[in-house]
Design an enzyme around this catalytic site. Structure first.
Site, PDB file in Angstrom:
ATOM      1  N   SER A 113       0.985  -1.240  -0.009  1.00 43.92           N
ATOM      2  CA  SER A 113       0.171   0.140  -0.151  1.00 43.92           C
ATOM      3  C   SER A 113       0.935   1.236  -0.114  1.00 43.92           C
ATOM      4  O   SER A 113       0.287   2.229   0.148  1.00 43.92           O
ATOM      5  CB  SER A 113      -0.927  -0.060   1.243  1.00 43.92           C
ATOM      6  OG  SER A 113       0.035  -0.024   2.377  1.00 43.92           O
ATOM      7  N   SER A 151       5.848   5.058  10.286  1.00 43.71           N
ATOM      8  CA  SER A 151       5.037   4.413   9.412  1.00 43.71           C
ATOM      9  C   SER A 151       5.243   5.141   7.916  1.00 43.71           C
ATOM     10  O   SER A 151       6.344   5.760   8.020  1.00 43.71           O
ATOM     11  CB  SER A 151       3.238   4.981   9.958  1.00 43.71           C
ATOM     12  OG  SER A 151       3.643   6.464   9.413  1.00 43.71           O
ATOM     13  N   LYS A 152       4.186   4.885   7.236  1.00 37.17           N
ATOM     14  CA  LYS A 152       4.702   5.353   5.720  1.00 37.17           C
ATOM     15  C   LYS A 152       4.973   6.860   5.796  1.00 37.17           C
ATOM     16  O   LYS A 152       5.227   7.339   4.696  1.00 37.17           O
ATOM     17  CB  LYS A 152       3.581   4.732   4.621  1.00 37.17           C
ATOM     18  CG  LYS A 152       3.699   3.364   4.536  1.00 37.17           C
ATOM     19  CD  LYS A 152       2.648   2.409   3.854  1.00 37.17           C
ATOM     20  CE  LYS A 152       3.095   1.073   3.835  1.00 37.17           C
ATOM     21  NZ  LYS A 152       1.904   0.242   4.134  1.00 37.17           N
ATOM     22  N   ARG A 153       4.174   7.617   6.717  1.00 32.38           N
ATOM     23  CA  ARG A 153       4.383   8.902   6.565  1.00 32.38           C
ATOM     24  C   ARG A 153       5.864   9.382   6.811  1.00 32.38           C
ATOM     25  O   ARG A 153       6.120  10.595   6.381  1.00 32.38           O
ATOM     26  CB  ARG A 153       3.609   9.420   7.876  1.00 32.38           C
ATOM     27  CG  ARG A 153       2.138   9.704   7.423  1.00 32.38           C
ATOM     28  CD  ARG A 153       1.374  10.274   8.241  1.00 32.38           C
ATOM     29  NE  ARG A 153       1.349   9.209   9.607  1.00 32.38           N
ATOM     30  CZ  ARG A 153       1.258   9.744  11.055  1.00 32.38           C
ATOM     31  NH1 ARG A 153       0.944  11.066  11.156  1.00 32.38           N
ATOM     32  NH2 ARG A 153       1.280   8.898  11.792  1.00 32.38           N
ATOM     33  N   ASP A 154       6.692   8.614   7.525  1.00 34.75           N
ATOM     34  CA  ASP A 154       8.098   8.901   7.741  1.00 34.75           C
ATOM     35  C   ASP A 154       8.866   8.641   6.360  1.00 34.75           C
ATOM     36  O   ASP A 154       9.648   7.817   6.086  1.00 34.75           O
ATOM     37  CB  ASP A 154       8.711   8.143   8.759  1.00 34.75           C
ATOM     38  CG  ASP A 154       7.948   8.787  10.121  1.00 34.75           C
ATOM     39  OD1 ASP A 154       8.258   9.445  10.519  1.00 34.75           O
ATOM     40  OD2 ASP A 154       7.146   7.469  10.656  1.00 34.75           O
TER      41      ASP A 154
END
Ligand code: GLU
Length: 316
Positions: free
Chosen positions: A15, A253-256
């Protein structure tokens, strides 16, 4: 006849780009299986068509290969238990769904998200609502009526009483499914089979013996063990590993973005990145470069931390 080889797996969801946290789990899963001379399977968990694309799955496999985390069977390699993309396995999930239905354990749930949240006073530690059973005992007439205006999700009934299992890394974990979780969704209202059903159906069908994954899934395990039991599939042994967190305690998370594989591959060679991950995993005293072969030779579950691991994001 030789002894049966241990079988482990990577089961990533494509994802987004893999980040340090996914990589940490993948490395431990690989080391645990390879140190025991076992076989590795790569299954792509792309059930959610909105978030998961084929292109992301390809990038994910490239990233694993770049690091040297190889697999014997699965996506790109094929094998006797394919297909290895969950998006291509709905017939098998439908069959498992039918087996549960035949046992009289499945019912339609018409609750909206807002209704579910409002009706469930307590919440689990991870913020998920505990389902209070609002649609559990609707009459046939009520179901027919509601189905005219809303497509239902499908839930499986859970029993009361403690369920325990022995986690390979974290020790004994106990949950009362009725009290701590409630009847849970096995198929969403948009028709997509839920993670809990698909992962159980697949690990069972792919004869996986060992599941190594993040601590965030520890409390999914009793639900999955319950499904293994109902579906009469062999259950693997579970090993849950700590999560990587930022300094403020937030889970990476993918935000980093600066810790995703795109950025990491620009900054490090594979052995440098492995050295840092191995150090976080308690395997090496320093965080200098190391090869997978060296790491496999020294791998020791006893040294893997049990608490969340803080990563100094700015310095990584
Ligand atoms: N596909 C899940 C994820 O990427 C992992 C499932 C599992 O390991 O059971 O978070």
């Amino acid at each position: 006849m030789g002894e049966k080889k241990l079988r482990g797996r990577f089961a990533p969801s494509p994802s987004g780009r893999m980040h340090l946290g996914n990589l940490f789990t993948a490395l431990l899963a690989w080391l645990s299986v390879r140190a025991a001379g076992g076989a590795m399977v790569l299954r792509i968990e792309d059930l959610d068509p909105e978030r998961c694309t084929r292109e992301r799955a390809e990038t994910l496999a490239d990233d694993l290969e770049w690091l040297g985390l190889d697999w014997d069977e699965g996506f790109r390699r094929g094998g006797p238990h394919g297909p290895y993309l969950q998006s291509q396995r709905s017939e098998w999930y439908a069959e498992c769904f039918r087996r549960l239905e035949e046992q009289g354990l499945v019912y339609p749930c018409f609750c909206t998200r807002a209704e579910r949240l409002a009706a469930s006073a307590p919440h689990r530690a991870d913020g998920q609502a505990i389902y209070g059973g609002r649609c559990r005992d609707l009459s046939e007439a009520e179901r027919t009526e509601r189905a005219k205006t809303r497509r239902p999700a499908w839930r499986v009934r859970v029993p009361e009483g403690d369920m325990s299992f022995e986690d390979g890394h974290m020790g004994r974990y106990t949950e009362d499914l009725a009290r701590d979780c409630g009847d849970f969704i096995i198929r969403r209202s948009d028709g997509v089979y839920a993670y809990q059903l698909a992962v159980t159906a697949d690990d069972g069908a792919m004869a996986i013996d060992q599941v190594v994954r993040g601590m965030d899934l520890l409390d999914s395990t009793p639900r999955q063990l319950y499904l293994y039991h109902l579906l009469d599939l062999p259950a693997p042994r579970f090993w849950h590993v700590p999560l990587l967190c930022a300094e403020d305690g937030r889970r990476l998370s993918k935000r980093d973005g600066d810790l995703d594989m795109g950025a990491l591959r620009g900054r490090y060679r594979p052995e440098e990145l492995l050295g840092k991950l191995a150090h976080l995993a308690g395997q090496t005293p320093g965080d200098g470069p190391i090869s997978l072969a060296e790491l496999r030779a020294v791998f020791d579950w006893e040294k893997v931390p049990k608490d969340d691991i803080v990563v100094h994001t700015g310095k990584f």
